[in-house]
Design a protein around this motif. Structure first.
Motif, short mmCIF file in Angstrom:
data_model
loop_
_atom_site.label_atom_id
_atom_site.label_comp_id
_atom_site.label_asym_id
_atom_site.label_seq_id
_atom_site.Cartn_x
_atom_site.Cartn_y
_atom_site.Cartn_z
N LYS A 59 30.59 48.63 47.07
CA LYS A 59 31.50 47.88 46.20
C LYS A 59 30.72 46.95 45.30
O LYS A 59 29.78 46.29 45.70
N ASN A 60 31.15 46.93 44.07
CA ASN A 60 30.58 46.04 43.09
C ASN A 60 31.45 44.79 43.06
O ASN A 60 32.53 44.80 42.49
N PRO A 61 30.98 43.70 43.65
CA PRO A 61 31.86 42.57 43.85
C PRO A 61 32.36 41.99 42.53
O PRO A 61 31.67 42.05 41.53
N LEU A 63 34.16 43.03 40.49
CA LEU A 63 34.33 43.98 39.41
C LEU A 63 35.56 44.83 39.70
O LEU A 63 35.65 45.44 40.75
N SER A 64 36.44 44.88 38.76
CA SER A 64 37.63 45.69 39.00
C SER A 64 37.25 47.15 39.10
O SER A 64 36.44 47.65 38.33
N ARG A 65 37.85 47.83 40.02
CA ARG A 65 37.57 49.26 40.26
C ARG A 65 36.10 49.50 40.56
O ARG A 65 35.56 50.55 40.24
N GLY A 66 35.47 48.53 41.15
CA GLY A 66 34.04 48.64 41.36
C GLY A 66 33.66 49.36 42.64
O GLY A 66 32.81 48.90 43.38
N ILE A 67 34.28 50.48 42.88
CA ILE A 67 33.97 51.24 44.08
C ILE A 67 33.12 52.44 43.71
O ILE A 67 33.48 53.20 42.82
N LYS A 68 32.01 52.57 44.37
CA LYS A 68 31.17 53.73 44.13
C LYS A 68 30.99 54.51 45.42
O LYS A 68 30.86 53.93 46.49
N LEU A 69 30.89 55.80 45.28
CA LEU A 69 30.65 56.64 46.44
C LEU A 69 29.15 56.70 46.70
O LEU A 69 28.36 56.87 45.79
#
Lengths: 208, 208
Positions: A59-61, A63-69
């Motif tokens: 997760k990119n703290p 940051l909206s929609r900051g989810i990466k696989l």
DNA sequence: ATCTTTACCATACATATGTATGGTATCGAA
DNA sequence: TTCGATACCATACATATGTATGGTAAAGAT
């Protein structure tokens, strides 16, 4: 590195994959909450925290929609090879088959193409090597000489296609392998699609 | 359907593509503003409005990062091919593309990397063939064993890179070719970049 | 019997985000 | 010369978004 996920966490991860692949952008906490019927984003927040701790996402703290696989290749998830389904077709792959392939797990396939990872060197004379990713279009009529993915007796093969009078020949580039001849009315034969492209990432080591 | 973009709009669209492909998620207005040095999100807002009116993107209103590319068939993105490499020949990288190819979106194309078309069969032992497109990243430190594009005495070479104590070795996969040895201080040697991926489209001619 | 983990809920909060609106400057066409 | 398009700025605003914190309940382990 990656611990076991609980059932719910696994479903959320699957949803994330679906959204990211299908929709293009990762969902917000609120969207995830709606999808799973949660009344609160905080619930999702905590699940994501767990999934991240277990190493599946990053997760990119703030940051909206900051989810990466964190998953390998973004397109492939390790899965047992037997009894998987690609693009709606039941496809059983024998681990010992000449051509075995690893399937993308992404539920939402793009409409007109999907990907397969090639295993084995039977296609090396067609300049396709173990580890390469082939792009398969299921909506094209195969022409002579094109490389197709086909299912023959529940096994997947990737070979050159030649249409003869009353039969179809699947030819390997490698002279070691005899051409496979299929009579026209043979029932357990199906063309999955045509290979329209090959992609190889050099970031890993080469396939042996 | 798609009108001409102005120069600035084109650059913004390129940035969008880069972000969506490279980063995974579309940028916010604020991020675009920062990148282009705008002091205000409204400026970006108006550019995006123009780009959308001209049919290049689709905005999902009220949704953060709700920018979608209309170009992209979900699977291929048009990308410029900047030049050609043929082992032995001087490498010219044209500022304006010599060609445009449809690169699959799975292909990892790091920022600042570019595409070259390979000519000749000197790389066939590295499983790269004439006509293939290689993805070259100029901003990576080459590691031993990686395939690099380099310029040696005004001629281009594409070979595996090995760093020895006081010299660099460029090795061909093909044992027929002797490794090229470059002393550390040799001046007319330059690494252009590292080959991070290979793509081949099967749609036209088949590989002979 | 207590503790931990998992799975939810509610509330509160700072700020990130998209949008609306109005203004200035430049340039080329009418 | 006027007008429209382009390219920016500033301000204001509602709400979307991620986060922090605290609470409840059930199931399993020790």
């Amino acid at each position: 590195m990656t611990q076991e996920l609980t059932e719910i966490q696994r479903k959320i991860l699957e949803f994330l994959i679906d959204e990211i692949k299908g929709n293009g952008i990762p969902p917000t906490l609120a969207e995830i909450a709606v999808h799973f019927g949660y009344k609160n984003r905080a619930t999702v927040q905590q699940h994501l925290g767990a999934i991240e701790r277990k190493g599946y996402i990053k997760k990119n703290p703030k940051l909206s929609r900051g989810i990466k696989l964190t998953l390998e290749e973004k397109f492939f998830v390790p899965r047992p090879v037997l009894g998987e389904v690609a693009a709606g077709n039941p496809l059983t792959i024998y681990p010992d088959a000449i051509d075995t392939i690893e399937l993308p797990t992404i539920a939402k396939m793009p409409k007109d193409s999907f990907l397969l990872r090639v295993k084995g060197d039977s296609l090396k004379d067609a300049h396709i090597f173990s580890g390469d990713i082939i792009i398969v279009n299921p909506n094209l009529e195969p022409k002579n000489g094109q490389i197709v993915v086909a299912i023959l007796d529940d096994a997947a093969v990737v070979k050159r296609f030649y249409k003869k009078k009353n039969q179809i020949e699947l030819v390997s580039e490698n002279p070691e392998f005899e051409p496979i001849v299929i009579e026209r009315n043979y029932s357990s034969f199906n063309i999955v699609g045509i290979v329209v492209g090959v992609y190889r990432s050099m970031e890993r080591k080469k396939a042996g």
